[in-house]
Scaffold this motif. Structure first.
Motif, PDB file in Angstrom:
ATOM      1  N   LEU A   5       4.120 -31.259   8.489  1.00 22.40           N
ATOM      2  CA  LEU A   5       2.763 -31.586   8.095  1.00 22.40           C
ATOM      3  C   LEU A   5       1.855 -30.475   8.597  1.00 22.40           C
ATOM      4  O   LEU A   5       1.888 -30.121   9.780  1.00 22.40           O
ATOM      5  CB  LEU A   5       2.332 -32.921   8.715  1.00 22.40           C
ATOM      6  CG  LEU A   5       0.895 -33.347   8.525  1.00 22.40           C
ATOM      7  CD1 LEU A   5       0.608 -33.575   7.028  1.00 22.40           C
ATOM      8  CD2 LEU A   5       0.612 -34.616   9.302  1.00 22.40           C
ATOM      9  N   LYS A   6       1.061 -29.896   7.709  1.00 21.01           N
ATOM     10  CA  LYS A   6       0.124 -28.850   8.074  1.00 21.01           C
ATOM     11  C   LYS A   6      -1.231 -29.504   8.317  1.00 21.01           C
ATOM     12  O   LYS A   6      -1.675 -30.319   7.518  1.00 21.01           O
ATOM     13  CB  LYS A   6       0.024 -27.830   6.938  1.00 21.01           C
ATOM     14  CG  LYS A   6      -0.862 -26.668   7.241  1.00 21.01           C
ATOM     15  CD  LYS A   6      -0.827 -25.690   6.067  1.00 21.01           C
ATOM     16  CE  LYS A   6      -1.728 -24.522   6.318  1.00 21.01           C
ATOM     17  NZ  LYS A   6      -1.710 -23.559   5.220  1.00 21.01           N
ATOM     18  N   ARG A   7      -1.878 -29.145   9.435  1.00 24.42           N
ATOM     19  CA  ARG A   7      -3.189 -29.697   9.716  1.00 24.42           C
ATOM     20  C   ARG A   7      -4.042 -28.661  10.439  1.00 24.42           C
ATOM     21  O   ARG A   7      -3.517 -27.784  11.116  1.00 24.42           O
ATOM     22  CB  ARG A   7      -3.096 -30.967  10.548  1.00 24.42           C
ATOM     23  CG  ARG A   7      -2.537 -30.741  11.928  1.00 24.42           C
ATOM     24  CD  ARG A   7      -2.361 -32.057  12.659  1.00 24.42           C
ATOM     25  NE  ARG A   7      -1.842 -31.799  13.988  1.00 24.42           N
ATOM     26  CZ  ARG A   7      -2.438 -32.177  15.099  1.00 24.42           C
ATOM     27  NH1 ARG A   7      -3.563 -32.850  15.044  1.00 24.42           N
ATOM     28  NH2 ARG A   7      -1.911 -31.907  16.267  1.00 24.42           N
ATOM     29  N   ALA A   8      -5.327 -28.770  10.268  1.00 21.93           N
ATOM     30  CA  ALA A   8      -6.272 -27.888  10.948  1.00 21.93           C
ATOM     31  C   ALA A   8      -6.802 -28.605  12.180  1.00 21.93           C
ATOM     32  O   ALA A   8      -7.147 -29.779  12.123  1.00 21.93           O
ATOM     33  CB  ALA A   8      -7.412 -27.519  10.020  1.00 21.93           C
ATOM     34  N   VAL A   9      -6.852 -27.879  13.295  1.00 17.06           N
ATOM     35  CA  VAL A   9      -7.325 -28.448  14.545  1.00 17.06           C
ATOM     36  C   VAL A   9      -8.318 -27.477  15.171  1.00 17.06           C
ATOM     37  O   VAL A   9      -8.072 -26.273  15.198  1.00 17.06           O
ATOM     38  CB  VAL A   9      -6.151 -28.678  15.523  1.00 17.06           C
ATOM     39  CG1 VAL A   9      -6.657 -29.199  16.853  1.00 17.06           C
ATOM     40  CG2 VAL A   9      -5.142 -29.631  14.929  1.00 17.06           C
ATOM     41  N   THR A  10      -9.412 -27.993  15.656  1.00 16.78           N
ATOM     42  CA  THR A  10     -10.383 -27.186  16.377  1.00 16.78           C
ATOM     43  C   THR A  10     -10.303 -27.552  17.844  1.00 16.78           C
ATOM     44  O   THR A  10     -10.411 -28.729  18.196  1.00 16.78           O
ATOM     45  CB  THR A  10     -11.806 -27.437  15.844  1.00 16.78           C
ATOM     46  OG1 THR A  10     -11.825 -27.155  14.448  1.00 16.78           O
ATOM     47  CG2 THR A  10     -12.815 -26.579  16.555  1.00 16.78           C
ATOM     48  N   GLU A  11     -10.082 -26.527  18.670  1.00 23.25           N
ATOM     49  CA  GLU A  11      -9.984 -26.747  20.103  1.00 23.25           C
ATOM     50  C   GLU A  11     -10.812 -25.706  20.832  1.00 23.25           C
ATOM     51  O   GLU A  11     -10.924 -24.580  20.367  1.00 23.25           O
ATOM     52  CB  GLU A  11      -8.533 -26.614  20.570  1.00 23.25           C
ATOM     53  CG  GLU A  11      -7.597 -27.657  20.009  1.00 23.25           C
ATOM     54  CD  GLU A  11      -6.182 -27.505  20.538  1.00 23.25           C
ATOM     55  OE1 GLU A  11      -5.989 -26.852  21.573  1.00 23.25           O
ATOM     56  OE2 GLU A  11      -5.282 -28.048  19.908  1.00 23.25           O
ATOM     57  N   ALA A  46      -1.517 -12.248   9.022  1.00 24.50           N
ATOM     58  CA  ALA A  46      -2.491 -12.602   7.989  1.00 24.50           C
ATOM     59  C   ALA A  46      -2.945 -14.031   8.238  1.00 24.50           C
ATOM     60  O   ALA A  46      -2.147 -14.889   8.599  1.00 24.50           O
ATOM     61  CB  ALA A  46      -1.860 -12.475   6.602  1.00 24.50           C
ATOM     62  N   MET A  47      -4.220 -14.278   8.049  1.00 21.88           N
ATOM     63  CA  MET A  47      -4.771 -15.612   8.230  1.00 21.88           C
ATOM     64  C   MET A  47      -4.731 -16.316   6.868  1.00 21.88           C
ATOM     65  O   MET A  47      -5.476 -15.948   5.958  1.00 21.88           O
ATOM     66  CB  MET A  47      -6.209 -15.538   8.749  1.00 21.88           C
ATOM     67  CG  MET A  47      -6.350 -14.747  10.058  1.00 21.88           C
ATOM     68  SD  MET A  47      -5.310 -15.345  11.405  1.00 21.88           S
ATOM     69  CE  MET A  47      -6.036 -16.927  11.704  1.00 21.88           C
ATOM     70  N   PRO A  48      -3.850 -17.292   6.713  1.00 21.21           N
ATOM     71  CA  PRO A  48      -3.696 -17.950   5.415  1.00 21.21           C
ATOM     72  C   PRO A  48      -4.938 -18.749   5.023  1.00 21.21           C
ATOM     73  O   PRO A  48      -5.613 -19.314   5.878  1.00 21.21           O
ATOM     74  CB  PRO A  48      -2.493 -18.874   5.618  1.00 21.21           C
ATOM     75  CG  PRO A  48      -2.442 -19.110   7.088  1.00 21.21           C
ATOM     76  CD  PRO A  48      -2.996 -17.870   7.739  1.00 21.21           C
ATOM     77  N   ASP A  49      -5.233 -18.740   3.764  1.00 21.01           N
ATOM     78  CA  ASP A  49      -6.350 -19.510   3.200  1.00 21.01           C
ATOM     79  C   ASP A  49      -7.714 -19.105   3.749  1.00 21.01           C
ATOM     80  O   ASP A  49      -8.666 -19.873   3.671  1.00 21.01           O
ATOM     81  CB  ASP A  49      -6.140 -21.021   3.406  1.00 21.01           C
ATOM     82  CG  ASP A  49      -4.827 -21.507   2.821  1.00 21.01           C
ATOM     83  OD1 ASP A  49      -4.456 -21.020   1.733  1.00 21.01           O
ATOM     84  OD2 ASP A  49      -4.174 -22.346   3.456  1.00 21.01           O
ATOM     85  N   ASP A  50      -7.839 -17.916   4.306  1.00 17.30           N
ATOM     86  CA  ASP A  50      -9.113 -17.457   4.841  1.00 17.30           C
ATOM     87  C   ASP A  50      -9.911 -16.795   3.721  1.00 17.30           C
ATOM     88  O   ASP A  50      -9.401 -15.912   3.042  1.00 17.30           O
ATOM     89  CB  ASP A  50      -8.877 -16.448   5.969  1.00 17.30           C
ATOM     90  CG  ASP A  50     -10.160 -16.041   6.648  1.00 17.30           C
ATOM     91  OD1 ASP A  50     -10.472 -16.623   7.701  1.00 17.30           O
ATOM     92  OD2 ASP A  50     -10.859 -15.152   6.122  1.00 17.30           O
ATOM     93  N   PRO A  51     -11.163 -17.191   3.506  1.00 18.25           N
ATOM     94  CA  PRO A  51     -11.948 -16.609   2.415  1.00 18.25           C
ATOM     95  C   PRO A  51     -12.257 -15.126   2.604  1.00 18.25           C
ATOM     96  O   PRO A  51     -12.536 -14.431   1.638  1.00 18.25           O
ATOM     97  CB  PRO A  51     -13.231 -17.448   2.402  1.00 18.25           C
ATOM     98  CG  PRO A  51     -13.306 -18.067   3.741  1.00 18.25           C
ATOM     99  CD  PRO A  51     -11.895 -18.222   4.227  1.00 18.25           C
TER     100      PRO A  51
END
Length: 77
Positions: A5-11, A46-51
């Motif tokens: 499962l891929k998820r974004a987390v801010t820490e 590379a940072m994936p999905d980075d605009p």
């Protein structure tokens, strides 16, 4: 059968310096990543999905080391 499962987390993070390069296109991002890795910077990613199509070339706890890495990257153009 394990799945992923891929998820974004801010820490919160410790103080430091992030060195990265931005690009207009994913193609430019790929060329930069290949050039950095060919120059021995195996910690470039590379940072994936980075605009901004960023390529990360390191996070440093010392400003001098971050400046040194940035200068190395700039010399590669």
């Amino acid at each position: 059968g394990w799945g992923t499962l891929k998820r974004a987390v801010t820490e919160p993070s410790i103080e430091g310096w992030w060195v990265y390069v931005t690009h207009q296109t994913a193609g430019e991002q790929a060329r930069t990543l290949n050039a950095l890795r060919a120059a021995g910077m195996r910690d470039a990613f590379a940072m994936p999905d980075d605009p901004e199509h960023k390529v990360s070339v390191g996070i440093f706890s010392e400003e001098a080391r971050a400046e040194d890495r940035a200068a190395r990257v700039q010399r590669l153009r």
